[in-house]
Design a protein around this motif. Structure first.
Motif, PDB file in Angstrom:
ATOM      1  N   ARG A   4      13.708  -0.441   6.708  1.00 28.66           N
ATOM      2  CA  ARG A   4      12.359   0.107   6.795  1.00 28.66           C
ATOM      3  C   ARG A   4      11.530  -0.494   5.668  1.00 28.66           C
ATOM      4  N   HIS A   5      10.367  -1.003   5.980  1.00 31.03           N
ATOM      5  CA  HIS A   5       9.558  -1.636   4.952  1.00 31.03           C
ATOM      6  C   HIS A   5       8.096  -1.676   5.375  1.00 31.03           C
ATOM      7  N   THR A   6       7.252  -2.003   4.410  1.00 30.89           N
ATOM      8  CA  THR A   6       5.827  -2.189   4.655  1.00 30.89           C
ATOM      9  C   THR A   6       5.539  -3.672   4.737  1.00 30.89           C
ATOM     10  N   LEU A   7       4.737  -4.030   5.708  1.00 34.22           N
ATOM     11  CA  LEU A   7       4.493  -5.439   5.999  1.00 34.22           C
ATOM     12  C   LEU A   7       3.013  -5.759   5.886  1.00 34.22           C
ATOM     13  N   GLY A   8       2.695  -6.812   5.162  1.00 33.43           N
ATOM     14  CA  GLY A   8       1.329  -7.307   5.109  1.00 33.43           C
ATOM     15  C   GLY A   8       1.140  -8.430   6.114  1.00 33.43           C
ATOM     16  N   TYR A   9       0.001  -8.464   6.763  1.00 31.50           N
ATOM     17  CA  TYR A   9      -0.244  -9.516   7.759  1.00 31.50           C
ATOM     18  C   TYR A   9      -1.738  -9.785   7.841  1.00 31.50           C
ATOM     19  N   ALA A  13       1.150  -2.772   7.739  1.00 34.94           N
ATOM     20  CA  ALA A  13       1.883  -2.030   8.757  1.00 34.94           C
ATOM     21  C   ALA A  13       3.179  -1.524   8.153  1.00 34.94           C
ATOM     22  N   VAL A  14       3.616  -0.389   8.624  1.00 35.71           N
ATOM     23  CA  VAL A  14       4.876   0.177   8.148  1.00 35.71           C
ATOM     24  C   VAL A  14       5.754   0.469   9.358  1.00 35.71           C
ATOM     25  N   GLY A  15       7.046   0.206   9.233  1.00 36.75           N
ATOM     26  CA  GLY A  15       7.932   0.430  10.359  1.00 36.75           C
ATOM     27  C   GLY A  15       9.353   0.033  10.061  1.00 36.75           C
ATOM     28  N   GLY A  63      11.667  -4.847  16.278  1.00 33.24           N
ATOM     29  CA  GLY A  63      10.837  -4.218  15.260  1.00 33.24           C
ATOM     30  C   GLY A  63       9.820  -3.286  15.881  1.00 33.24           C
ATOM     31  N   ILE A  64       9.539  -2.207  15.202  1.00 35.73           N
ATOM     32  CA  ILE A  64       8.477  -1.283  15.604  1.00 35.73           C
ATOM     33  C   ILE A  64       7.653  -0.989  14.365  1.00 35.73           C
TER      34      ILE A  64
END
Length: 373
Positions: A119-124, A134-136, A151-152
């Motif tokens: 589980r992690h936070t993603l920058g895009y 986004a977090v998922g 991935g969700i």
């Protein structure tokens, strides 16, 4: 998408879902038919779940170890301004910048190597060019006998932006409260002090810590205007009005009184009843010992005196005898501790009996700007 991949996606979907499987007793000679019915039932159930995932607000995808899209839902395709059919069969590099694609491949490989969800936070980069968050979850799934990466994610960009704006608003409000020099306090719907500025604490001759938690009515002098103030307070809490400008006599820790101009404003709009009210003191009189409440006639005499009227003019205006006016003025000099007419007018202003910003002079407690009492 096979059932194992679908179940894995559903386990990480940010919505509630459940499945029910009735246990039936197998009857001799009818097991094959029962099994066929159950198989058909499960097929319909998973088809419904597949539709749910496909239309869920969370962005979901499945990629193989080569970075090729095997499946994506509409929310994920929308991030790239396209539809799922345009994603399937293509690679990460077809939609993301090289640096972003390398980062996503690295994350995919980490999942494949570990074999466990992350589980992690993603920058895009969003389609409009702005930065998104986004977090998922990203996790391994079995797809067509291969281990792939699914991935969700939920886009939290707007939520984070709103959080930052809320924090900035809180900081600005605290700076205004602490450094404006205005006595102000945040009151609960029951009239208890929740927050207070240093200036408000100074006004009541207590520390801010001692002021917080006090009931507001314990800070007010018992006077006829309290009933009107209580009525206007109830209107605020019931949201019949959003702000009120009024006056009240405040009492400090030494028992000294001062009349203050109060601005009361409700906070928020969501609830049917206001939960908090900001109270700000914009003007205040000189602190003084309590004196007897003045009558409406006495306040009117003071306002006419401040306007420059003679005793005879006052008597004519109020339809009183000259002797009655002389008596009231003598009584007022005694009550307010003023030996002369100019001193009486000055005391009427500094004690908050007359409104400081009104001409012709009028009572500080008048309900309307043109009122004389």
């Amino acid at each position: 998408m096979d059932d194992a991949s679908l179940k894995a996606l559903l386990e990480h979907l940010p919505v509630f879902w459940w499945e029910v499987d009735e246990t039936r007793r197998a009857l001799p000679g009818r097991l094959p038919e029962e099994a066929r019915r159950r198989s058909a039932s499960e097929g319909r159930r998973y088809a419904a779940f597949a539709d749910l995932v496909d239309l869920a607000p969370a962005a979901a995808f499945i990629r193989d170890s080569e970075g090729r899209y095997l499946w994506a839902n509409h929310a994920y395709a929308h991030l790239y301004g396209t539809v799922p059919e345009e994603l399937v069969g293509k690679y990460i590099e077809d939609f993301d910048e090289p640096a972003e694609a390398d980062r996503f491949r690295t994350l995919d490989q980490e999942i494949l190597d570990r074999g466990t969800p992350v589980r992690h936070t993603l920058g895009y980069r969003r389609p409009d060019g702005s930065a998104g968050r986004a977090v998922g979850h990203r996790f391994p799934v079995r797809e067509n006998a291969r281990t792939c990466v699914a991935g969700i994610y939920v886009d939290v960009t707007e939520h984070l932006r709103a959080t930052v704006q809320w924090q900035e608003a809180q900081e600005n409000l605290q700076a205004l409260r602490d450094h404006s020099g205005l006595p102000c306090a945040l009151l609960s719907a029951s009239g208890r002090v929740v927050e207070a500025s240093a200036a408000a604490a100074d006004l009541f001759q207590v520390s801010p810590h001692d002021l917080v938690g006090r009931r507001a009515h314990t800070l007010l002098a018992d006077e006829p205007d309290l009933d009107r103030l209580h009525h206007r307070w109830n209107s605020l809490i019931a949201r019949r009005t959003r702000r009120v400008e009024t006056s009240a006599v405040l009492v400090d820790a030494q028992g000294l009184q001062r009349r203050a101009q109060l601005h009361l404003t409700t906070i928020g709009h969501a609830a049917a009843r206001a939960r908090h009210v900001w109270a700000v003191v914009t003007h205040q009189s000189l602190a003084h010992e309590a004196h007897a409440t003045l009558t409406a006639a006495q306040v009117r005499i003071l306002s006419l005196l401040a306007e420059g009227s003679s005793n005879g003019d006052i008597a004519t205006s109020l339809h009183l005898s000259r002797q009655t006016v002389d008596y009231h003025l003598s009584r007022l000099r005694h009550l307010l501790g003023a030996a002369t007419r100019p001193a009486l007018v000055a005391r009427a202003y500094v004690l908050g009996i007359l409104a400081p910003r009104a001409w012709p002079p009028r009572s500080a407690t008048a309900a309307h700007p043109l009122s004389t009492v």
